[in-house]
Scaffold this active site. Sequence first.
Site, mmCIF file in Angstrom:
data_model
loop_
_atom_site.group_PDB
_atom_site.id
_atom_site.type_symbol
_atom_site.label_atom_id
_atom_site.label_comp_id
_atom_site.label_asym_id
_atom_site.label_seq_id
_atom_site.Cartn_x
_atom_site.Cartn_y
_atom_site.Cartn_z
ATOM 1 N N LYS A 90 -7.265 5.977 -9.882
ATOM 2 C CA LYS A 90 -7.234 7.367 -9.439
ATOM 3 C C LYS A 90 -8.186 7.618 -8.260
ATOM 4 O O LYS A 90 -7.816 8.246 -7.283
ATOM 5 C CB LYS A 90 -7.611 8.227 -10.654
ATOM 6 C CG LYS A 90 -7.491 9.689 -10.532
ATOM 7 C CD LYS A 90 -6.078 10.114 -10.290
ATOM 8 C CE LYS A 90 -6.016 11.364 -9.465
ATOM 9 N NZ LYS A 90 -6.612 11.303 -8.150
ATOM 10 N N CYS A 97 2.278 -3.591 -10.349
ATOM 11 C CA CYS A 97 0.856 -3.208 -10.328
ATOM 12 C C CYS A 97 -0.018 -4.142 -11.158
ATOM 13 O O CYS A 97 -1.236 -4.153 -11.002
ATOM 14 C CB CYS A 97 0.701 -1.773 -10.812
ATOM 15 S SG CYS A 97 1.980 -0.683 -10.153
ATOM 16 N N HIS A 107 -5.604 2.162 -5.275
ATOM 17 C CA HIS A 107 -4.625 1.301 -5.928
ATOM 18 C C HIS A 107 -3.831 0.479 -4.908
ATOM 19 O O HIS A 107 -2.670 0.758 -4.638
ATOM 20 C CB HIS A 107 -3.695 2.178 -6.787
ATOM 21 C CG HIS A 107 -2.705 1.413 -7.604
ATOM 22 N ND1 HIS A 107 -2.927 0.116 -8.040
ATOM 23 C CD2 HIS A 107 -1.480 1.767 -8.069
ATOM 24 C CE1 HIS A 107 -1.862 -0.286 -8.732
ATOM 25 N NE2 HIS A 107 -0.973 0.676 -8.761
ATOM 26 N N CYS A 159 -2.233 11.993 -9.211
ATOM 27 C CA CYS A 159 -1.687 10.706 -8.776
ATOM 28 C C CYS A 159 -2.763 9.879 -8.067
ATOM 29 O O CYS A 159 -3.597 10.418 -7.346
ATOM 30 C CB CYS A 159 -0.547 10.925 -7.782
ATOM 31 S SG CYS A 159 0.726 12.062 -8.359
#
Lengths: 388, 134
Positions: A333, A85, A337, A212
């Site tokens: 969030k 990430c 992502h 998530c």
Amino acid sequence: MRKVAIAEACMTRFGKHEKTSLELFTEIGLTTINRAGLYPRDIQALFLGNCLGGFGEGQAHMAPFVHSAMGLPMSSPAMRFECACATATVAIRNAALLVGAGVYDIVLAGGVEKTTNLSTSLATRTFAMASHAQYETPVGITFPGVFAMAAHMYADKYNIPLIELKKHMAEVAVKNHYYGSKNLKAHFQKEITVNDVLSGIMVADPLQLLDCCPFSDGASAVLITTEEKAKKITKKPIYIAGMGQASAGGLYVQQDITKAMARKTASKQAYLEAGIKPSDIDVCELHDCFTIAEIIAIEALGFFKAGKGYDAATKRHTYIGGKVAINTSGGLKAKGHPIGATGAAQVTEIVEQLRDEAGKRQVEGAKIGFVDTMGGDFGTVCNIILTA
Amino acid sequence: MESKLTFKQYQNSLQENRFLGLECKNCRVYTIPPQAVCRSCGSQEFIQRQVSNKGIIKTFTVIRIAADGFKPPFIVAMVEMGQGAYLMGNIVGIEPDSANMELIGKKVEIKAKLVKGDLYSKDIWTPVFEMISV
Ligand SMILES: [Zn+2]
């Protein structure tokens, strides 16, 4: 080292895209170059972040194809970066290091990812590949699972009833969706309530769906150059004041996963180089892949003491006007992502904030911004401090 | 530098239910699972030891949305072995839905199971944790 600046930074909307990764990055890369009033021939290197191209599109070695599609000169090398990430932030840091060292004058860095074309179980499998393949992945750990274990450890370590901690975690999601609702590039642009979070399906105890971040598609690109060139390109260059990067091993080696030691190490380098302290930061984009991840990050970055950051969103310390504005873009969030693009989008948000161009989510008078991106299960952390 | 305990040897020890670990000659810290250098001081000088198969649960989760190849729900936990090393594995023998914060601090016996490989991985022996009833 020469002073390094960001002349331009752009991102696509995050969400679901029909276009290929190659198309997505090419478009945002050219937009970035065009907005700077430059031509592809001016770019001396392309640092392209991408993680899952091999699984989602059967495409490894994506960088030279993007290079060709963008019309970059053959003499300007293109290469792929992969740090889970933290991929794009690492690409940007390396571009800044080489511009600082005088190797290049103008580098385009950023990243692209498509994850929505993978099934949830395949996406979960490929994300889990960023855990230790011999000692951790085979037990069925997932990324939500890693942060779920961190949440339970946090509740136990600081003796906070889990039900209390979960309410404060939900407040992190509420805050970040609130800012996402003000960001036209965000994957999710609607506000949610604590009750919405606490009534979602359980993903990995105690993390529910809205604890998530989503799987998203998107691309983002940043033009990194010298102070001198940046001043010619834009009236509002943004400067790289400090950077840091650190690495750690599997969770079995890290042991206390509430501490994020790699983040402490990386941010210390960045603060030292910039000569500033956490209390100087006006706005920060940090790695809130899960609600508990934001709580762990604000503590490790020094904004709050260990064990004291859990109720920061509830007390509005992390809203605009609070102690430090955290994730005004909506964060991972709500903004979304797309792993390989995330870091460059965080940089884009800070650039907009420091240029006073963030519209409805502007932090008034923001002068110093912080970027925090974490790869894998705390294995890579890359931090960049930007100033107007 | 030849490894004092290869992944293959460690796998064999799990399969035989005897836990092999590495004790650092310099700082006496145990590195389990094995790697080339001491997790604490970086020394490459180890003594291979058989270690106790008892541990304490440090944290856990119940995986309810799993990766391809896994059947949820199941419990993943991190356990501290007597020698201070941490292992990640599965708590077995209790209902996943009964897992709660009271698990943390409880004693377990460490065994091993074979996890079938998939397109991207081979079969691997991994730790399982059984609650020790008091
Ligand atoms: Zn040692």
